[in-house]
Design a protein around this motif. Structure first.
Motif, PDB file in Angstrom:
ATOM      1  N   PHE A 104      17.861   4.902 -19.494  1.00 57.49           N
ATOM      2  CA  PHE A 104      17.034   3.810 -18.711  1.00 57.49           C
ATOM      3  C   PHE A 104      16.017   3.923 -17.180  1.00 57.49           C
ATOM      4  CE2 PHE A 104      15.021   0.376 -16.601  1.00 57.49           C
ATOM      5  CZ  PHE A 104      14.037   0.108 -17.233  1.00 57.49           C
ATOM      6  N   VAL A 105      17.002   4.038 -16.226  1.00 57.47           N
ATOM      7  CA  VAL A 105      16.787   4.221 -14.426  1.00 57.47           C
ATOM      8  C   VAL A 105      16.653   5.703 -14.661  1.00 57.47           C
ATOM      9  CG1 VAL A 105      18.078   4.652 -13.117  1.00 57.47           C
ATOM     10  CG2 VAL A 105      18.714   2.856 -14.386  1.00 57.47           C
ATOM     11  N   SER A 143      13.160   6.206 -16.390  1.00 54.40           N
ATOM     12  CA  SER A 143      12.673   5.611 -14.709  1.00 54.40           C
ATOM     13  C   SER A 143      11.727   6.076 -14.257  1.00 54.40           C
ATOM     14  CB  SER A 143      12.613   4.506 -14.469  1.00 54.40           C
ATOM     15  OG  SER A 143      12.768   3.057 -15.833  1.00 54.40           O
ATOM     16  N   ILE A 144      12.691   6.947 -12.799  1.00 50.34           N
ATOM     17  CA  ILE A 144      12.439   7.710 -11.962  1.00 50.34           C
ATOM     18  C   ILE A 144      12.127   9.040 -12.522  1.00 50.34           C
ATOM     19  CG2 ILE A 144      13.857   8.580 -10.443  1.00 50.34           C
ATOM     20  CD1 ILE A 144      16.351   6.696 -11.057  1.00 50.34           C
ATOM     21  N   LEU A 188       9.078   8.875 -14.523  1.00 51.62           N
ATOM     22  CA  LEU A 188       8.260   8.365 -14.751  1.00 51.62           C
ATOM     23  C   LEU A 188       7.652   8.347 -13.256  1.00 51.62           C
ATOM     24  CD1 LEU A 188       7.902   5.847 -17.175  1.00 51.62           C
ATOM     25  CD2 LEU A 188       6.819   7.931 -17.178  1.00 51.62           C
TER      26      LEU A 188
END
Lengths: 321, 410
Positions: B227-228, B231-232, B234
């Motif tokens: 997820f991290v 997210s980065i 994105l």
């Protein structure tokens, strides 16, 4: 004997203390690293939450101040001076110029990538890569200056050939050409790395079956690299949708649309966000955040769409992995 | 190979050449356009001068040595008119706004023009305002032999060929001098850009490196890490104009607590700091991963703790990669415009400060291109500066990575 033991005990205690302290620093730093990671991961969520919460404001306010959401999304006129905010045609214009620009750049990018990876050798290949890298490094305002000074003139002269008059060349076509130039480096870079990652065996097998090197490049290698090429296309489109300063210099900011005529002025989501910069309050200012939310939605949907298309492509050519 | 196959292959190959040819042609066209428009303009006064023209009115109180004569240091050109008694030379020129101006081309170090003091009321009154080469003279007031005040200059629609001889013949003492320091410079934006670079990196580099270490050394292979990472990823795809909006909605309320008000360099820097995170994290993590794991293992085996190993062994070994990441970040800051337009404003400042709005070089270009009459010359001149900086930074990154590759192989 006793003396040695005491010494040992003393140093053991000392080391235990040091160990504890060091373990403490370890824990502290591990937490700091974790916090930094979480901050970085949270940013994109925070952006979505904060921009959206500001962007919905114009649709919630008191009755006389409120902007009609339905007209905002489907309207065909944008007259900030008259309080008319119809973004529908702007969304369509943005899609037209970005997708056309991207589709114009894609074949050029694939062809260049084939030349760089499969035809040109040694220094020439490095030279061609440098051209792409330099194009990628040029900031968008510089592209804007070039577009306003050169591309618009080109478009104006072209229009004059057909006897069409333009607004000094500011037009959809100029924006399309600009976006094609700006998305080309991203797409080429991704296509190059995709082609480089194709296993050597595919190349050898194709050649062994009697295909020429060129046939192999276009019939085997490029299809095998399609996943990277699609990623490059998405990234390029993302850049095209979000490109603001350069586009706003040549879009011409049409007041109504959609503009189907390539020589007509246009208005994109980003150029709308950049107009009337001197406003710092009121609905004219707030509406920008709403446009920003629409821009985010458009980019995310486009990503999902290309992703779905990519999946189907992959399924179709399942044998090639 | 059949003949048709041969022809088909040749056609396809020539298409690849045409495609690359187009890109090369576009690059050359951009460079030629920018350099041909801006190169003529690019000189010291544009690089280090103010953007806003400044009117200066100076008064003179010192007695002038009537018998003084000055000689110009080098033979002047034909169209320059010299005042040997007062030690300056003037040329009739056309300025950027297409007006006639009388530009000082030479002022002797001992010329009385060097001793002027500002007479306009205000905080600068009484401050020395030495006239230098490059300034424009609009009006000159002197006292003649009979003690009468006489005004000469462009103000009286005289050419230098007309008014300088009058000055030479009649003047006993120059009393007043109206001049203009021509604007159109980029110093303010240059300074603002430097501030922006410094502050953005100050906020961004520590978080970026720490987050990269988290992903490299601490994060486990699980859903949270996935997820991290995504997210980065994105964040890297968010358009810069959206970062601008984030600056206003998210960061502005935070810095407001510390007393900041409105658009400012600090707001722009914090916005840029977020924008730079993906680049910094990705490049730093890559650099960390390229450090052989045997280094870390050896350090741990010798009894160093994880923190010691990271800071004393892994990070120093990855310093080239991290340095490259910072250079790429700087190049991104120099080129960025959309993220700064809302957060730093569009008012060009000659003496920017951290707490107030200003334009970076890229935003100054944007401002110059707006409006009815875009200023192509100055925009191109600034573009040249940006291009040289950005391309030099990218080249340095390449050289650094080539050097560390070589070292790695050895």
């Amino acid at each position: 004997m006793g003396n040695t033991n005491e010494n040992y005990m003393a140093s053991e205690a000392k080391f235990a203390k040091i160990r504890k302290r060091r373990r403490g620093t370890d824990v502290l730093f591990r937490n700091l690293f974790r916090i930094a990671g979480v901050i970085a991961a949270m940013m994109v969520i925070l952006i979505i939450i904060f921009v959206t919460s500001r962007g919905v404001r114009p649709f919630l306010g008191s009755a006389e101040e409120r902007v009609d959401l339905k007209y905002f999304l489907t309207g065909t006129r944008w007259r900030a001076d008259q309080g008319i905010y119809g973004l529908g045609f702007v969304i369509i214009n943005t899609l037209i110029v970005s997708v056309t620009g991207g589709l114009l750049a894609l074949p050029l990018a694939i062809l260049s990538a084939v030349l760089i990876t499969r035809i040109a050798k040694g220094k020439l290949s490095i030279f061609l890569t440098t051209i792409v890298e330099t194009l990628a490094a040029i900031p968008s305002v510089v592209y804007g200056v070039f577009a306003a000074g050169k591309i618009t003139i080109l478009v104006r002269d072209l229009a004059n050939l057909f006897g069409i008059s333009t607004y000094g060349g500011n037009s959809s076509l100029a924006v399309i050409l600009l976006l094609a130039i700006m998305t080309y480096p991203t797409m080429t870079t991704l296509a190059v790395s995709g082609i480089r990652a194709v296993p050597k065996e595919l190349d050898s097998a194709s050649l062994a079956l009697g295909a020429t090197p060129t046939q192999t490049s276009f019939k085997v290698i490029v299809p095998a690299a399609r996943s990277s090429i699609a990623t490059g296309f998405t990234l390029g489109l993302g850049r095209a949708f979000g490109e603001a300063t350069a586009v706003s210099m040549i879009a011409g900011n049409a007041l109504a649309g959609p503009s189907w005529n390539p020589f007509d002025i246009t208005r994109t989501l980003t150029s709308t966000m950049l107009t009337g910069l001197h406003e710092t309050s009121g609905i004219d200012y707030e509406i920008r955040f709403s446009v920003g939310v629409v821009l985010m939605i458009v980019i995310v949907s486009m990503n999902l769409l290309v992703h779905a298309a990519k999946r189907r492509l992959e399924k179709k050519g399942g044998a090639v992995s | 190979m059949t003949r048709i196959r041969k022809i088909k292959d040749t056609v396809m190959q020539s298409f690849t050449w045409i495609a690359s040819g187009i890109s090369a042609w576009v690059l050359v066209a951009i460079l030629v356009f920018i350099f041909s428009n801006g190169w003529k303009l690019l000189d010291r006064s544009v690089l280090f001068g103010d953007y806003h023209a400044k009117n200066i009115v100076s008064g003179f109180s010192d007695e002038h040595d009537v018998n003084a004569t000055f000689t110009p240091p080098e033979p002047l050109e034909d169209d320059e008119v010299i005042s040997t008694r007062f030690g300056f030379a003037v040329r009739d020129e056309i300025d950027k706004e297409k007006n006639h101006v009388h530009t000082l081309t030479w002022v002797d170090d001992h010329s009385p023009l060097r001793n002027g003091k500002i007479t306009t009321a205000g905080p600068t009154q009484g401050k020395p305002a030495p006239f230098k080469a490059g300034m424009n003279i609009n009006k000159l007031v002197f006292i003649d032999g009979s003690g009468e005040e006489i005004t000469v200059g462009r103000f009286k629609q005289q050419s230098p060929q007309e008014w300088i001889p009058i000055l030479e013949r009649d003047a006993k003492q120059i009393t007043e001098f109206h001049g203009k320091e021509p604007g159109g410079g980029m110093r303010g934006s240059l300074v603002a850009t430097l501030m922006l670079i410094g502050l953005s990196l100050l906020f961004s580099v520590p978080i970026g490196i720490f987050a990269a270490i988290y992903l490299y050394a601490i994060a486990k292979q699980n859903r949270l890490t996935m997820f991290v990472r995504s997210s980065i990823e994105l964040l890297a795809g968010v358009p810069s104009i959206i970062f601008s909006m984030m600056g206003i909605t998210l960061i502005f309320p935070i810095i407001q607590l510390f007393g900041a008000s409105g658009q400012s360099i600090i707001l722009g820097s914090l916005t840029m700091a977020v924008l730079l995170l993906p680049v910094l994290i990705r490049q730093t993590e890559e650099a960390l991963r390229s450090v052989p794991s045997s280094y870390a293992q050896a350090s741990l085996a010798l009894g160093a703790t994880q923190t010691e190993t990271l800071f004393r062994v892994v990070l120093p070994s990855a310093r080239n990669g991290i340095f490259s990441a910072c250079l790429l970040a700087v190049s991104r800051i120099i080129g960025e415009s959309a993220a700064l337009i809302f957060t730093m404003g569009t008012a060009i400042q000659d003496s920017p400060s951290v707490g107030s709005g200003a334009t970076s070089l890229a935003v100054q270009i944007y401002v110059l291109m707006g409006g009815e009459n875009p200023n192509f010359e100055l925009a191109s001149a600034i573009s040249i500066v940006i291009l040289i900086l950005v391309l030099a930074l990218n080249l340095t990154v390449k050289v650094v990575s080539a050097l560390s590759d070589k070292k790695g192989k050895a």
